[in-house]
Design an enzyme around this catalytic site. Sequence first.
Site, PDB file in Angstrom:
ATOM      1  CG  LEU A  15      38.163   3.734 -41.708  1.00 43.44           C
ATOM      2  CD1 LEU A  15      39.268   3.850 -43.669  1.00 43.44           C
ATOM      3  CD2 LEU A  15      38.409   4.592 -40.274  1.00 43.44           C
ATOM      4  CG  ASP A  36      28.199  -2.912 -40.008  1.00 41.55           C
ATOM      5  OD1 ASP A  36      27.287  -2.398 -39.288  1.00 41.55           O
ATOM      6  OD2 ASP A  36      29.151  -2.918 -40.882  1.00 41.55           O
ATOM      7  CE1 TYR A 141      30.448  11.777 -38.932  1.00 49.48           C
ATOM      8  CE2 TYR A 141      30.722  13.645 -40.014  1.00 49.48           C
ATOM      9  CZ  TYR A 141      31.383  12.522 -39.185  1.00 49.48           C
ATOM     10  OH  TYR A 141      31.901  11.900 -39.781  1.00 49.48           O
ATOM     11  CE  LYS A 145      32.770  10.949 -35.876  1.00 50.90           C
ATOM     12  NZ  LYS A 145      32.851   9.918 -35.241  1.00 50.90           N
ATOM     13  CB  ILE A 171      37.878   8.618 -46.309  1.00 55.05           C
ATOM     14  CG1 ILE A 171      38.627   8.976 -45.140  1.00 55.05           C
ATOM     15  CG2 ILE A 171      38.479   7.476 -47.116  1.00 55.05           C
ATOM     16  CD1 ILE A 171      38.367   7.758 -43.563  1.00 55.05           C
TER      17      ILE A 171
HETATM   18  C1  AKB Z   1      31.178  13.109 -44.806  1.00 57.92           C
HETATM   19  O1  AKB Z   1      30.881  14.067 -45.445  1.00 57.92           O
HETATM   20  O2  AKB Z   1      30.171  13.247 -43.477  1.00 57.92           O
HETATM   21  C2  AKB Z   1      31.932  12.232 -44.057  1.00 57.92           C
HETATM   22  C3  AKB Z   1      33.093  13.651 -43.169  1.00 57.92           C
HETATM   23  C4  AKB Z   1      34.363  14.587 -43.740  1.00 57.92           C
HETATM   24  O3  AKB Z   1      33.101  12.779 -42.028  1.00 57.92           O
HETATM   25  N1  AKB Z   1      32.952  11.591 -44.621  1.00 57.92           N
END
Ligand code: AKB
Length: 318
Positions: A15, A36, A141, A145, A171
């Site tokens: 992104l 980065d 992950y 979040k 994305i």
């Molecule tokens: C992933 O697949 O981990 C990412 C997302 C949907 O956050 N593209």
Amino acid sequence: MGIDKILITGAGGQLGTVLTKELQKKYGLDNVVASDLKMKPNFEGCFEIVDVTDLHALKKCVLKHKITQIYHLVAILSAKGEADPLRTWDINMKCLFNVLEVSRLCNVNKVFYPSSIAVFGDEIEMDNTPQSPNLTPLTVYGMSKVAGENWVNYYYKRYGLDVRSIRYPGIIGYQSMPGGGTTDYAVDIYHKAVKEEPFSCFLEASTQLPLIYMDDAIRATIELMDAPAEKIKIRTAYNLAGLSCSPEELYATIKNIYPNFEITYKPDFRQAIADSWPNTIDDSSAKNDWNWKPAFDLETMTQIMITALKKEYKTVTV
Ligand code: AKB
């Protein structure tokens, strides 16, 4: 009010690569600092090597450039993150804390924090997943979040820091490659088709997931950041929908252009992650609060992806 000075962390990612260019167009080359761990070849504009886990390095960069807005894109994604759960948690959370603290202490007035459909888990309604269900993500992950959404809400409420966030679907764009996600198949498939190679898909044929074409993702980000503060009613993160499809539906649109394109399905550990994510998303809050409206459907996205990648591979091989 003076001129906005923008910092993008993780600017070399999928992104970040495209968002950096859009922000350069909007704010001017001199007012955007991309950062980065390393600089991409042929990068045009202002670039700083910054390890966002290092609070002092980030602070130095923010003060040096008199940054007023940060787009914080650094994160280890869903699939890659599972290889080392504790490291993923440490990096994702540490980077966010550093961005929030530096913003609070150094007069940054707006922050963008990307969340994800990974916040959802096995307790949701899979179709038209609402804005505020019970969030029980299956990946580190996703857990980072969910925690991150609550932390940005905390900084908004406690310190008045204007942080805004979107739960991105997968994305899809031709300009850059994703890395370490569960939705990555939906970019790889286009590259294989254009190279006229068979594609092995790590998800089952019928696994429907929310996706979004890159231009829609960028426009949503900028529209959210430009919206008047009083319109932003959700200070965790907004559900956002683009399009939704399964690998077999995506494959069918490509096969219309490449009739000999072949696909095989070999689901791996990413299948369980994808199974815990929505089929479709209810983004009515984004639509109502800041007028979100996606512009790209599956067929249009496929046409654009194939045309652009064909051009790119031709240039590379000539
Ligand atoms: C992933 O697949 O981990 C990412 C997302 C949907 O956050 N593209």
